[in-house]
Write a protein that holds these residues in place. Sequence first.
Motif, PDB file in Angstrom:
ATOM      1  N   TYR A  35      26.014  11.264 -88.351  1.00  0.00           N
ATOM      2  CA  TYR A  35      25.637  11.160 -86.943  1.00  0.00           C
ATOM      3  C   TYR A  35      25.856   9.752 -86.398  1.00  0.00           C
ATOM      4  CZ  TYR A  35      23.535  15.741 -87.539  1.00  0.00           C
ATOM      5  OH  TYR A  35      23.343  17.082 -87.794  1.00  0.00           O
ATOM      6  N   ASN A  36      26.095   8.788 -87.276  1.00  0.00           N
ATOM      7  CA  ASN A  36      26.389   7.420 -86.812  1.00  0.00           C
ATOM      8  C   ASN A  36      27.681   7.363 -86.004  1.00  0.00           C
ATOM      9  OD1 ASN A  36      24.172   6.806 -88.259  1.00  0.00           O
ATOM     10  ND2 ASN A  36      25.193   5.628 -89.850  1.00  0.00           N
ATOM     11  N   SER A  42      25.276  11.062 -76.975  1.00  0.00           N
ATOM     12  CA  SER A  42      25.524  12.317 -77.687  1.00  0.00           C
ATOM     13  C   SER A  42      24.378  12.640 -78.627  1.00  0.00           C
ATOM     14  CB  SER A  42      26.843  12.225 -78.461  1.00  0.00           C
ATOM     15  OG  SER A  42      27.929  12.049 -77.583  1.00  0.00           O
ATOM     16  N   ARG A  43      23.877  11.626 -79.340  1.00  0.00           N
ATOM     17  CA  ARG A  43      22.764  11.848 -80.259  1.00  0.00           C
ATOM     18  C   ARG A  43      21.512  12.296 -79.512  1.00  0.00           C
ATOM     19  NH1 ARG A  43      24.513   6.898 -82.755  1.00  0.00           N
ATOM     20  NH2 ARG A  43      22.693   5.796 -81.899  1.00  0.00           N
ATOM     21  N   PHE A  44      21.371  11.860 -78.263  1.00  0.00           N
ATOM     22  CA  PHE A  44      20.209  12.268 -77.465  1.00  0.00           C
ATOM     23  C   PHE A  44      20.365  13.692 -76.935  1.00  0.00           C
ATOM     24  CE2 PHE A  44      17.985  12.604 -73.386  1.00  0.00           C
ATOM     25  CZ  PHE A  44      16.694  12.257 -73.771  1.00  0.00           C
ATOM     26  N   ILE A 260      17.700   5.378 -81.369  1.00  0.00           N
ATOM     27  CA  ILE A 260      17.405   4.082 -81.991  1.00  0.00           C
ATOM     28  C   ILE A 260      17.741   4.087 -83.479  1.00  0.00           C
ATOM     29  CG2 ILE A 260      15.604   2.352 -82.374  1.00  0.00           C
ATOM     30  CD1 ILE A 260      14.064   3.664 -80.049  1.00  0.00           C
ATOM     31  N   PHE A 261      17.381   5.215 -84.160  1.00  0.00           N
ATOM     32  CA  PHE A 261      17.577   5.305 -85.613  1.00  0.00           C
ATOM     33  C   PHE A 261      18.487   6.500 -85.927  1.00  0.00           C
ATOM     34  CE2 PHE A 261      13.458   3.183 -85.186  1.00  0.00           C
ATOM     35  CZ  PHE A 261      13.634   2.085 -86.030  1.00  0.00           C
ATOM     36  N   PRO A 262      19.780   6.340 -85.827  1.00  0.00           N
ATOM     37  CA  PRO A 262      20.683   7.463 -86.133  1.00  0.00           C
ATOM     38  C   PRO A 262      20.601   7.902 -87.597  1.00  0.00           C
ATOM     39  CG  PRO A 262      21.918   5.420 -85.874  1.00  0.00           C
ATOM     40  CD  PRO A 262      20.525   5.132 -85.420  1.00  0.00           C
ATOM     41  N   PHE A 274      21.344   5.822 -96.628  1.00  0.00           N
ATOM     42  CA  PHE A 274      21.207   4.544 -95.935  1.00  0.00           C
ATOM     43  C   PHE A 274      20.119   3.680 -96.557  1.00  0.00           C
ATOM     44  CE2 PHE A 274      19.172   1.913 -92.690  1.00  0.00           C
ATOM     45  CZ  PHE A 274      20.257   1.179 -92.245  1.00  0.00           C
ATOM     46  N   SER A 275      18.987   4.304 -96.937  1.00  0.00           N
ATOM     47  CA  SER A 275      17.843   3.514 -97.415  1.00  0.00           C
ATOM     48  C   SER A 275      18.111   2.830 -98.740  1.00  0.00           C
ATOM     49  CB  SER A 275      16.599   4.404 -97.533  1.00  0.00           C
ATOM     50  OG  SER A 275      16.789   5.410 -98.519  1.00  0.00           O
ATOM     51  N   ILE A 276      18.950   3.416 -99.581  1.00  0.00           N
ATOM     52  CA  ILE A 276      19.218   2.788-100.882  1.00  0.00           C
ATOM     53  C   ILE A 276      20.447   1.887-100.830  1.00  0.00           C
ATOM     54  CG2 ILE A 276      18.189   4.713-102.135  1.00  0.00           C
ATOM     55  CD1 ILE A 276      20.997   5.676-102.804  1.00  0.00           C
ATOM     56  N   GLY A 277      21.032   1.760 -99.647  1.00  0.00           N
ATOM     57  CA  GLY A 277      22.192   0.890 -99.503  1.00  0.00           C
ATOM     58  C   GLY A 277      21.807  -0.581 -99.578  1.00  0.00           C
ATOM     59  N   GLU A 278      22.781  -1.403 -99.725  1.00  0.00           N
ATOM     60  CA  GLU A 278      22.538  -2.841 -99.837  1.00  0.00           C
ATOM     61  C   GLU A 278      22.346  -3.465 -98.454  1.00  0.00           C
ATOM     62  OE1 GLU A 278      25.760  -4.506-102.009  1.00  0.00           O
ATOM     63  OE2 GLU A 278      25.312  -3.400-103.857  1.00  0.00           O
TER      64      GLU A 278
END
Length: 541
Positions: A35-36, A42-44, A260-262, A274-278
Amino acid sequence: MLATIGGALSALLIVGFTITTDALQQLYLSEKDNYNSLSKVSRFIIPIIGAIIILLVSWVTGYKYLRTGIPFVLHRLKVAYGEIPLRNTINQFIGSAVALASGFSVGREGPAIHLGAAFSSYLGTLLKLPHNSIRTLCACGIAAAISASFNTPLAAVIFVMEVILREYKVHIFIPIMMASLVGSMITSSTLGPAHELEYFNNIALEFAHYPVLIVFAIAIGVVAFVFNRYLVLIIKHSEKFHIVKRLLLAALITGALSYIFPQAVGTNMNAISFSIGENSSLILITGLLVAKIVMTISALGLGIPGGAIGPILGIGAIAGSCAAILVQLYFPEVHLTNDLALMGMAGMMAATLNAPLAALITVVELSNQLEIIVPAMVVIGTACVISGQFFGNRSLFVMQLEVQNLTYRKPPLEKSLQRIGVLGLMNEHFTISHKLSEQEKVEHLKQASENSLLLDRIDNNNADNSLYYWLQRDDSDPNSQVITNHLLLPLHAQSTLVEAYLLLVKKRKGGVYIYDDNIDDILGVITFEQIRRFLVEGKIR
């Protein structure tokens, strides 16, 4: 054999559901769950469009058939042996596919369980199986559906036993296991053999890290309690609003937060990756955690069709990433992002669903990492104790059932009788008399064997079926000429002993006669004394 066939058909239905969801996403996404790549506008807008489509489908099928998901399946297993209305299933298939493709924070395990149970119940009803057998077949369909969704055959079996049926019985364990195996084989052959979380590797947890795990598990227990409590509160207080307002509000909340947070949009995989990314900051991951929780409880609480387990796993993984960043601030040489993400998934699922064993096996199979068993047990045990003993948290599904006033419990006696069909206890040794004199009846009873019953048929001019009486002599007096007539009530062959018991319990005597297609074609007889003996001795014969 029925478990294998039902499991295969349920698994194929889930494969079709997965393909449908992916095809809908491909209409506007270049890559699955990416979704990024969409613009903020569009996300809205996409969740709002999805909510409108869900409402249109619900309007066509009828708003009263909107109940779907795991709590609804648990309710139907208790009150209707798993038989699920077709319109609810249509809403589940189309509505959940649209919800998942529109970016709502819901999981696909809820639709999978509903669809697997529904398809298996339709098969059982088509074959006119006894109700207790339909219930077992539903459990097989659920296991196959979960296995087909996540390629986790063992976790599917444990989940059905621990969460759905809430009992371990050998006679149903084997068919459920066979159905789960078939579901996994079908998924592997059609969608590929990979597990979703196989990229979790190089587990570095050691005994020295266990104090960190315990502190983290305490935090997970608190998060699980907060999640369950506020989701149930939203369900409770939103019922007074029309479904149109609820779904549109859920879409607006999802669209606003995705602006705000895609990374919080969609299923758990987008957020976990995403959360475990660097190079992820603590503030960003904490914001993502809050956004994911709010998006999930608003979507599920306001009625968007979908499951809770997928988002719960995502929330646990994000919480683990937050904890790993905090640990690294004080101990720069310690890198536990992947480890704590997996531990968070296990602890969050166990504490929210009150299903520790299912959570452990799920995470082990999804990650294909046997090394996490012991540390995961530490986290699961601590999180469940904190959530349950200190905050009074219970299974999310049970809390949903209670706030929605859906039956999910039966008295122990009825629960025991539900497991046995009337065909398993009925007495097939009987003789039907018609227009015999009292002396002829007495003589017939004297000559009858101990297990043989004498029934008297009386023509009923006011109804389509005749009346049947069970004739009984006083066995303590061989010379007795007195015969007691017990009216036999008709009961269909698909029924279980609990239906027979409820018909007879007020008078605590008499019996029922079992029929199939023709109400005057008697297959057998069950007396109240037989049911009483079964309850006391635990034997069918």
